[in-house]
Design a protein around this motif. Structure first.
Motif, PDB file in Angstrom:
ATOM      1  N   ASP A 159       0.850  -1.003   0.203  1.00 18.85           N
ATOM      2  CA  ASP A 159       0.114  -0.211   0.010  1.00 18.85           C
ATOM      3  C   ASP A 159       0.919   1.365  -0.103  1.00 18.85           C
ATOM      4  OD1 ASP A 159      -3.030   0.934   0.798  1.00 18.85           O
ATOM      5  OD2 ASP A 159      -1.645   2.073   1.772  1.00 18.85           O
ATOM      6  N   PRO A 160       0.373   2.314  -0.651  1.00 12.27           N
ATOM      7  CA  PRO A 160       1.340   3.544  -0.445  1.00 12.27           C
ATOM      8  C   PRO A 160       1.577   4.131   0.836  1.00 12.27           C
ATOM      9  CG  PRO A 160      -0.502   3.962  -2.282  1.00 12.27           C
ATOM     10  CD  PRO A 160      -0.660   2.527  -1.455  1.00 12.27           C
ATOM     11  N   SER A 161       0.893   3.796   1.940  1.00 20.07           N
ATOM     12  CA  SER A 161       1.292   4.214   3.220  1.00 20.07           C
ATOM     13  C   SER A 161       2.367   3.422   3.804  1.00 20.07           C
ATOM     14  CB  SER A 161       0.083   4.032   3.974  1.00 20.07           C
ATOM     15  OG  SER A 161      -0.316   2.516   4.100  1.00 20.07           O
ATOM     16  N   LYS A 177       3.396  12.116  -4.833  1.00 17.52           N
ATOM     17  CA  LYS A 177       2.263  12.500  -3.999  1.00 17.52           C
ATOM     18  C   LYS A 177       0.783  11.907  -4.736  1.00 17.52           C
ATOM     19  CE  LYS A 177       2.720  14.564  -0.841  1.00 17.52           C
ATOM     20  NZ  LYS A 177       2.679  14.030   0.737  1.00 17.52           N
ATOM     21  N   ALA A 179       0.620   9.263  -6.307  1.00 11.84           N
ATOM     22  CA  ALA A 179       0.731   7.807  -6.040  1.00 11.84           C
ATOM     23  C   ALA A 179       0.104   7.607  -4.641  1.00 11.84           C
ATOM     24  CB  ALA A 179       1.705   7.267  -6.408  1.00 11.84           C
ATOM     25  N   GLY A 180       0.129   8.598  -3.720  1.00 13.36           N
ATOM     26  CA  GLY A 180      -0.284   8.367  -2.296  1.00 13.36           C
ATOM     27  C   GLY A 180       0.807   8.330  -1.554  1.00 13.36           C
TER      28      GLY A 180
END
Length: 230
Positions: A159-161, A177, A179-180
């Motif tokens: 996940d991007p996070s 950014k 893309a998260g």
């Protein structure tokens, strides 16, 4: 932020300072005709190859006697001479070691084609640290579109996070950014650091902080933004 599992690096200007070698080989070629290249209009605000535009400008400046093949051969030969002495940017080697020691995966997400990135990283024996590679010739749109970062995340299975991007250009930060991803900016030498207002953390060099310290500062700054006022 979730626990970070991967660092996704841009390539040109970030891992290796190919932005300077690019500028210098074009400056060299302009000088073969007694001309001076204007560096303020040289760098594009998007990823991908803009050689055709550079040649168009040079041909326009030289006039009808311009020989494209001669110019290309001479410029590329000089570029290769510059690349022969090119290594990783300051502090990057330490970040790669610290990522490995911290159990973090390292990836590359570049608008450049595979042959360019792997050729230069392979030339300095630094392909092995990267478990995942994503390239501009594999996606529909170059940065500032998020495509190459989304491809890297998909290949990482994250996940991007769970990842952090590291970029050297404003359009690279915009892509990360979009893309998260949280993004650390380390501007290349030919871009104004003031153009990075959307980076989550801005450093002069990877040597400014250890990677763990940079990630800790990034996490602290993001907590400040999300913590409600009392």
């Amino acid at each position: 932020m979730r626990s970070i599992k991967a660092i996704i690096f841009d390539f040109d200007g970030l891992l290796m300072d190919t932005e300077t070698t690019l500028l210098e080989c074009w400056r060299y070629e302009w000088r073969q005709y007694g001309l001076e290249l204007d560096p303020t209009t040289f760098f594009a605000d998007h990823g991908g190859d803009v050689s055709a535009e550079h040649y168009r400008r040079l041909a326009e400046a030289v006039g009808p006697d311009f020989d494209l093949e001669l110019s290309r051969t001479r410029r590329l030969a000089y570029r290769d001479e510059l690349h022969a002495g090119l290594g990783l940017r300051e502090g990057i080697e330490h970040w790669l070691t610290e990522a490995r020691d911290s159990g973090l995966s390292c990836a590359v997400a570049s608008s450049s084609p595979r042959s360019w990135v792997t050729g230069l990283l392979g030339g300095v024996d630094r392909l092995d640290p990267f478990t995942t590679l994503a390239f501009g010739d594999e996606v529909p749109e170059h940065k500032p579109a998020p495509d190459v970062y989304l491809l890297a995340l998909d290949r990482l299975g994250l996940d991007p996070s769970e990842a952090v991007a590291v970029e050297d250009s404003p359009h690279g930060v915009a892509a990360a950014k979009a893309a998260g991803l949280a993004c650390i900016a380390i501007p290349h030498p030919h871009v104004d650091p003031a153009r990075f207002p959307h980076a989550d953390l801005l450093l002069r060099s990877a040597a400014d902080l250890t990677l763990p310290a940079a990630l800790a500062r990034l996490a602290a700054q993001r907590r400040e933004l999300t913590t409600p006022e009392g």
